[in-house]
Design an enzyme around this catalytic site. Sequence first.
Site, mmCIF file in Angstrom:
data_model
loop_
_atom_site.group_PDB
_atom_site.id
_atom_site.type_symbol
_atom_site.label_atom_id
_atom_site.label_comp_id
_atom_site.label_asym_id
_atom_site.label_seq_id
_atom_site.Cartn_x
_atom_site.Cartn_y
_atom_site.Cartn_z
ATOM 1 C CE LYS A 38 -4.042 -9.960 -3.158
ATOM 2 N NZ LYS A 38 -2.833 -9.479 -3.903
ATOM 3 C CD GLU B 226 2.015 -8.409 11.256
ATOM 4 O OE1 GLU B 226 2.126 -7.166 11.459
ATOM 5 O OE2 GLU B 226 2.717 -9.041 10.463
ATOM 6 C CB CYS C 37 5.047 -4.698 10.325
ATOM 7 S SG CYS C 37 5.337 -6.461 10.561
ATOM 8 C CD GLU D 39 4.206 0.457 9.042
ATOM 9 O OE1 GLU D 39 4.778 -0.565 9.459
ATOM 10 O OE2 GLU D 39 3.051 0.452 8.579
#
Length: 495
Positions: free
Chosen positions: A189, A265, A300, A399
Site C-alpha cells: 500500500k 522505520e 527521515c 521532526e
Amino acid sequence: MTPATHDDWLRRAETLEPIRTHLIDGADEAGGGAFPVVSPRDGRVLAEVADAGVAEVDAAVAAARRAFDRGPWPRLSPAERGRVLLRFADLLEERRAELALTVSLEMGKPVTDAHDIELRAVIGTFRWYGGLADKLTDESPHTAPDALALVTREPAGVVGAVVPWNFPLTLAGWKIAPALAAGCTVVLKPSESSPLSALLLGRIGLAAGLPPGVLNVVAGDGPVAGRALGLHPDVDVLAFTGSTAVGRHFLRYSADSNLKRVWLELGGKSPNIILPDAPDLEQAAATAAWGIFFNQGEMCTAPSRLLVHTSVAERVTEAVVARARALRVGDPLDPATEMGALVGENHLDRVLGHVRTALDDGARLRTGGARTLTGAGGAYLAPTVFDQVAPDSRLAREEVFGPVLSVLTFDDLDQAVALANATEYGLAAGLWTSDLSTAHQVSRALRAGTVWVNCYEEGDLTVPFGGMKQSGNGRDKSAHALEKYTELKTTWIQL
C-alpha cells in the site's frame, strides 16, 4: 532514451498515461471510489485513482494468501526466485525514465534525482536481492551423536508493506525485494500522495514473471486501507516506513488482531556534529547543506540538527547559508533544478508552521522561511536556516520533514554527545573529525542506527538501515532484512 532537456521532460509529461487501478491477483481492479492525485509541481490533478476500501484490501490479502499457501512462488528454488528478481531489475532499468517522471510528478522531487538516485537505488535493490536469493544457508548445530538438529529459515507468509511518498520506489523496493527473495507474498500500500509509481511497479513485477497474487498493489489512504491491512488476520508480517504516530497505530492493530510481527522505520531528528578538527570544514558545511536540502528535506535521515563547535560555528553557518541562498529551486522537470516542490499544500503549511514556531521561540532566521515561486501553482519553500536554536525548543526536538535546518553550538565533546542524544529519535547521525579515537568513541556513544563519519548518506546494500528508540525497529537493506520476512524452525531428529 532518457529525456535530456527541460522540454524533453515536459513533452514526456504531456503524454504520460498513469495507471489508475489496483493490482490484485494479477489483474486490474478499479474498486469502489476514486481519489485525485495532485502534482505538487503545479497543483494539477495527474489522475483519478481507484480508492481501496476494506473489500479491496481483503481481496488483495486473499490473493496473497492463496499465492503463498497453494501457489508456486514459495516452492520455487531460491535460484528461480532470484532470476525473477533479476528480470524485475532489468525491466525497471528499461522503464527508468517513465518511472522517474512519474515519481517527480507525483511527489515533487527533481526528475534528475528521481532518475539518477531513486531509480538507481530501487534497481540496485532488486538486483542485489536477486543475486543473494540462492546464497543463504541454514544451520546444523553440533549436538549429541544420536541426534541431528536442523535450524531452517522459512518464509513468514503474507507481508503487508506500507510505504511513504518521499522515496516511493526505493522504500517499496527495500521491503518487496527481500520479502520476495525469502519466498513471501506481498500486499503493497503506497501513500495516497504517490500511488502512481507503485501501481506501475506492480505491473512491471508481473511482466518480470511474478505469479498472480505474489505482488498486489492497492491504492488508498491510511485510516481505511492502511488500517484494514494492519488489522487483517491473514497478514503475517507488517512492514511500515512513515511517521512515529502512525507506527503506533500499526502496533495497536497487531495487538487487536493476530499479533502479527510489525517492523517499523519511523521518524528522525538526526544530529550532524562538526568538530574543529574536521578534515575539511568547507566540505563539512557543503555536505550539511546538501543533506538538509536534498529531496526538499523530506527525508527521515535528514541532518536537520547541525551541531557545531563554538570556535567554528559562525564560519560553518555562513557557508551553509551561502549554499542555501545559491540553491536553485524550480520546476522538478527542469534538469537544472536542485530542489523541487514539497509534496503538497498541506505539508507545506505544516512546515511553515514549524518556521513560525521557531521564530516565536526566539531562533534567528538566517535565510529562507517563506514560500517561493508563488506563481507556479506548486508547493515551493525557500531553503531555510535557523541558528541560535535553544536545545529544548520544538525546532530542535520535532521532526519538520522539510528544508529547514537548526544550528546549535557546543563547547566540548561531552556536550556534543549529550545534545546529539537529547531526542526521542535514533535513526542516523553524522560526525566530522580527523581524530580516529574520537570517531570511534563518539560513534559508539551516539544512539543511532547509522553513524556517518566525515560523510553523510553514504553506504550500499551490504549494510543494514534502521533506527533505535522511537525511530523504529528492524532493519532494511543487507542480508539482515531477510530476518523480518522469515521464521526460524528447529527440526530435531533422533537417530
